[in-house]
Design a protein around this motif. Structure first.
Motif, mmCIF file in Angstrom:
data_model
loop_
_atom_site.group_PDB
_atom_site.id
_atom_site.type_symbol
_atom_site.label_atom_id
_atom_site.label_comp_id
_atom_site.label_asym_id
_atom_site.label_seq_id
_atom_site.Cartn_x
_atom_site.Cartn_y
_atom_site.Cartn_z
ATOM 1 N N LYS A 488 0.755 -1.105 -0.007
ATOM 2 C CA LYS A 488 -0.042 -0.039 -0.172
ATOM 3 C C LYS A 488 0.961 1.225 -0.138
ATOM 4 C CE LYS A 488 -4.007 -2.189 1.935
ATOM 5 N NZ LYS A 488 -3.699 -3.383 2.967
ATOM 6 N N VAL A 489 0.264 2.336 -0.329
ATOM 7 C CA VAL A 489 0.890 3.623 -0.345
ATOM 8 C C VAL A 489 1.828 3.900 1.002
ATOM 9 C CG1 VAL A 489 1.042 6.155 -0.572
ATOM 10 C CG2 VAL A 489 -0.426 4.783 -1.894
ATOM 11 N N PRO A 522 3.535 -11.492 -8.330
ATOM 12 C CA PRO A 522 2.376 -12.513 -8.376
ATOM 13 C C PRO A 522 1.118 -12.169 -8.327
ATOM 14 C CG PRO A 522 3.987 -12.521 -6.359
ATOM 15 C CD PRO A 522 4.390 -11.476 -7.420
ATOM 16 N N TYR A 523 0.958 -10.911 -8.114
ATOM 17 C CA TYR A 523 -0.624 -10.455 -8.002
ATOM 18 C C TYR A 523 -1.029 -9.516 -9.201
ATOM 19 C CZ TYR A 523 2.736 -7.253 -5.836
ATOM 20 O OH TYR A 523 3.893 -6.526 -5.656
ATOM 21 N N LEU A 524 -0.275 -9.428 -9.964
ATOM 22 C CA LEU A 524 -0.501 -8.729 -11.347
ATOM 23 C C LEU A 524 -0.814 -9.516 -12.403
ATOM 24 C CD1 LEU A 524 -0.584 -5.404 -12.268
ATOM 25 C CD2 LEU A 524 1.888 -6.022 -12.891
ATOM 26 N N ILE A 541 3.173 -0.234 -18.595
ATOM 27 C CA ILE A 541 2.481 -0.672 -17.503
ATOM 28 C C ILE A 541 2.044 0.744 -16.710
ATOM 29 C CG2 ILE A 541 1.638 -1.987 -15.497
ATOM 30 C CD1 ILE A 541 3.829 -4.203 -16.758
ATOM 31 N N GLY A 542 2.959 1.522 -16.491
ATOM 32 C CA GLY A 542 2.882 2.494 -15.541
ATOM 33 C C GLY A 542 1.895 3.755 -16.117
ATOM 34 N N LEU A 543 1.997 3.706 -17.618
ATOM 35 C CA LEU A 543 1.098 4.715 -18.098
ATOM 36 C C LEU A 543 -0.244 4.227 -18.497
ATOM 37 C CD1 LEU A 543 3.651 6.519 -20.373
ATOM 38 C CD2 LEU A 543 2.885 7.243 -18.313
ATOM 39 N N ASP A 544 -0.269 2.783 -18.919
ATOM 40 C CA ASP A 544 -1.627 2.285 -18.993
ATOM 41 C C ASP A 544 -2.522 2.023 -17.764
ATOM 42 O OD1 ASP A 544 -0.579 2.244 -21.608
ATOM 43 O OD2 ASP A 544 -0.662 0.080 -21.966
ATOM 44 N N ARG A 545 -1.852 1.839 -16.724
ATOM 45 C CA ARG A 545 -2.318 1.687 -15.449
ATOM 46 C C ARG A 545 -2.010 2.675 -14.356
ATOM 47 N NH1 ARG A 545 -3.675 -3.906 -14.914
ATOM 48 N NH2 ARG A 545 -4.777 -4.091 -16.895
ATOM 49 N N ALA A 547 -3.094 4.170 -11.974
ATOM 50 C CA ALA A 547 -3.123 4.081 -10.677
ATOM 51 C C ALA A 547 -2.109 3.617 -9.702
ATOM 52 C CB ALA A 547 -4.492 3.412 -10.406
ATOM 53 N N LEU A 548 -1.326 2.698 -10.544
ATOM 54 C CA LEU A 548 -0.127 2.084 -9.773
ATOM 55 C C LEU A 548 0.932 3.002 -9.790
ATOM 56 C CD1 LEU A 548 0.006 -1.295 -9.442
ATOM 57 C CD2 LEU A 548 1.211 -1.274 -11.529
#
Ligand code: PEP
Ligand code: MG
Length: 753
Positions: A488-489, A522-524, A541-545, A547-548
């Protein structure tokens, strides 16, 4: 499994046991056994092929095929359907065998009359030692239960075939017979160093002394007791994770817990016992199945899960034996751990005070266990294929992580030579330690910044002793990879804050998540990709998602409150990607500012890993505060050569004039634009390569912690003006590898590489 299918093998087992307990010629007994199997499985044919020297499968006994074919019919592993079963170590179920492209007709057998075929490998110690086949005239489709049954029967046959009597009468090779001789094995260096110790097997071997149970009810009770022992020990492991290292391995135990309570795994074990096997044989049977599935699977996430299951089977076996196995937290003596493969978390689980070295059957230099081992200073030899079949628990082992070799049960002369190498290395290390507080200044007075690469909390323990000027690359993904759920953050904030605390005044460059390719979370959820290195990874991935990425940037901004923050993005291929990522960061900074918080100063840069960005240098350099060359990926994309593939990684040299001139171009453009540039791939940590990079204009290098001493020594022995001169000439030449020329140059100028 239906009751009929369960009782079928049980009757057969009773009959088989009688034959196995009896006296007489082993081959004749094998002949009786194939007869029993054929009639029990209602098959017209049952044949047993055994492995002879040279990977040849020979027909040893048959019911139904022509008797003259016995000892005459031979197939290479991989040849025909029988060879195919052996090559892949998995069963084959075909209703029309003759139409299969692998079908190899052998006229002496008379098998043209039979259409359907069901076969299974006969396995011993994880190796294929034969193949068991049943055939029918009709185009029959064998049921799942029958496939299960033949695999179980193959296990019983393995026991007979491995009996001493059979081995001597058939001259089958028994490789274990060589186990006490000294042995030198070759592998690849995944983490440097020299060490000696007593071998322990990471996965204890399951030894089945009796395959068929005397009393099924007793076996069920033994299994049940072992399962509940396993479940509570896994729960305990989870509850006693207190040390820093254990914190990073906690997540793996959570995965274990899930499997230890997994109903379908437990059901399969129970079914095997109900079919008539002892509890040990049932565990082995289910484990063989898991291992066979592992051979076929390339998806690293699923492989990892299957290897967790494999490890659990070993642990369950130990409970059955009333043995808790090795206490990894307390190793009684200097230890060399031998494993097929290992996760980073498992490595961290070992008592670090006595863990001397690791030898793996698999593993590559960029695998995480290797990255963590380098941080721990534990030498690792990987791709040492023979180790598993050669080592015995308790063997004395010398691990030479300088030349990629392992000595098993060495003689006095080898041990003495090894001791001399250890002393030599210690003298060198002492020299490096003496350089700790000295600057990396060349003979002609030029300063080179030497930073370290990090990613785990344990890396930070070496920060002071290494004499590093800062952290030039903090691979944040390693923290994500050793967990079973997304941090988490707040957790991320705490981690980044700890890193900044430890660094004090020294700069730290965080790199945002670089996952995808061979780095799996494992969780992505990731789709299977044909070319993962070129696929959905890193900043994509960072730009497509977003939120992550936003969560990570928020954590970094918060952790750096009142301090300096430097961060960079991986795999930028277009300037617009950098701008998009930077705008996410700007928003996070503004959010914090509104609350009256935020970093004192922020520097944003990018990795140079994709050749396309080099064709946009002037544009890029107007936007960034700094750049860092990721030569591992850059070389991979420059030469189109998979960095994780041992067959091609050594094909091209990083010291070729073409690659060097590209690196020179990057350094020059940065210099012209006044943008700081560093290099943080593997090349920066090798003295000869580092010398060349300095010659090309790089004055900031970031490397694994153990490389800092040797590189500092090189810099202090060098005259940089002369290297500049020499490398300029190399870039204009047309050599595939300038390695020898550079080595000769270093020698002529007394530069210590
Ligand atoms: C690189 O590609 O050179 C690099 C430093 O990043 P990684 O090895 O983590 O891909
Ligand atoms: Mg990279």
């Amino acid at each position: 499994m239906s009751n009929a299918a369960v009782s079928g093998p049980r009757i057969l087992f009773r009959q088989l046991r009688r034959v196995m307990a009896g006296q007489g010629d082993a081959e004749l007994r094998l002949q009786t056994i194939v007869g029993l199997i054929a009639s029990n499985m209602i098959a017209e044919v049952c044949s047993c092929y055994l492995m002879r020297a040279g990977d040849v499968l020979e027909l040893f006994a048959t019911q139904g095929l022509n008797k003259e074919a016995v000892h005459r019919t031979r197939l290479r592993v991989g040849e025909g359907l029988v060879g195919d079963i052996a090559a892949h170590a998995r069963p084959l179920n075909l209703s029309d065998a003759q139409s299969h492209p692998q079908f190899a007709y052998r006229p002496e057998t008379g098998e043209e009359a039979y259409h359907s075929l069901l076969g299974a490998p006969i396995l011993r110690g994880g190796r294929v030692i034969g193949v068991l086949v049943v055939q029918n005239r009709t185009m029959r489709h064998y049921t799942e239960e029958e496939v299960e049954a033949i695999q179980t029967v193959a296990m019983v046959v393995a026991e007979l075939v491995s009996s001493e009597e059979m081995i001597s009468s058939t001259e089958l090779l028994d490789t274990a017979g060589n186990a006490t001789l000294p042995h030198r094995l070759a592998g690849r260096v995944l983490a440097e160093g020299l060490a000696a110790g007593y071998a322990i097997l990471h996965e204890p071997r399951i030894e089945v002394r009796q395959t068929i149970a005397d009393n099924m009810a007793d076996e069920l009770v033994r299994l049940e007791v072992a399962v509940s022992g396993l479940q509570s020990s896994v729960d305990d492991m989870l509850n006693t994770t207190d040390a820093l290292a254990s914190e990073e391995s906690k997540d793996i135990f959570e995965a274990y817990k899930m499997f230890a309570h997994d109903k379908s795994w437990l059901k399969r074990l129970e079914t095997a016992v109900r079919a008539g096997l002892t509890a040990e044989a049932a565990i082995k049977r289910v484990q063989d199945d898991t291992r066979n599935r592992m051979k076929e699977i390339v998806d690293p996430y699923i492989r990892e899960r299957l290897s967790d299951l494999d490890d659990l089977a070993n642990r369950l076996y130990l409970h059955l034996e009333g043995n808790q196995g090795i206490d990894r937290h307390h190793l009684p003596q200097e230890t060399v751990v031998v494993a097929r493969n290992m996760s980073a978390a498992e490595l961290l689980d070992y008592d670090q005070s006595n863990l001397q070295a690791v030898v793996l059957v698999e593993g590559t230099r960029s695998s995480h266990v290797a990255i963590v081992a380098r941080a721990l200073g534990v030498p690792v030899i990987g791709q040492c294929e023979e180790i598993y079949d050669s080592v015995e628990q308790g063997d004395y082992v010398l691990v030479d992580g300088e030349h990629g070799q392992v000595f098993l049960r060495p003689g006095d002369d080898v041990t003495q030579a090894f001791d001399r190498s250890v002393r030599h290395r210690e003298e060198r290390q002492a020299k490096f330690a003496a350089l700790r507080d000295k600057e990396a200044v060349s003979k002609d007075g030029q300063l080179v910044d030497l930073h370290m690469n990090a990613g785990l909390l344990i890396d930070l323990d070496h920060f002071d002793s290494a004499g590093a000027d800062g952290i030039g690359l903090f691979r944040t993904e390693l923290q994500f990879m050793v967990r079973s759920k997304m941090p988490k953050v707040d957790e991320q904030t705490e981690l980044y804050s700890t890193v900044l605390d430890k660094a004090g005044d020294r700069p730290v460059i965080f790199r945002t998540l670089d996952v995808g390719g061979d780095k799996v979370l494992p969780y992505l959820q990731m789709k299977e990709e044909e070319n993962p290195a070129l696929g959905w990874r890193a900043i994509r991935i960072g730009l497509d998602r977003p939120a992550l990425l936003k969560a990570q940037l928020r954590a970094m901004v918060r952790a750096a409150a009142g301090r300096n923050l430097s961060l960079m993005f991986p795999m930028i291929a277009e300037v617009s990607e950098f701008l998009e990522a930077k705008s996410l960061l700007t928003r996070e900074i503004e959010r914090e500012k509104e609350k009256g918080r935020g970093p004192k100063q922020v520097k944003v840069g990018t990795m140079i890993e994709v050749p396309s960005i080099i064709w946009q240098m002037p544009h890029l350099l107007r936007e960034v505060d700094f750049v860092s060359v990721g030569s591992n990926d850059l070389l991979q994309f420059f030469y189109a050569v998979d960095r994780g593939n041992a067959m091609v990684t050594d094909r091209y040299d990083v010291l070729s004039s073409s690659f060097l001139s590209m690196l020179q171009y990057i350094a020059r453009e940065c210099d012209k634009a006044g943008v700081p540039v560093s290099i943080c791939g593997d090349v920066a940590g090798k003295p000869l390569e580092a010398m060349t990079l300095i010659g090309l204009g790089y004055r900031s290098l970031s490397m694994s912690v153990e490389a800092i001493g040797p590189v500092k020594q090189m810099v202090r022995s060098a005259d940089i003006a002369k290297i500049n001169e020499f490398t300029k000439r190399l870039c204009n030449s047309k050599v595939i590898s300038a390695r020898e020329q550079l080595r000769a140059f270093a020698k002529d100028h007394s530069i210590i590489v």
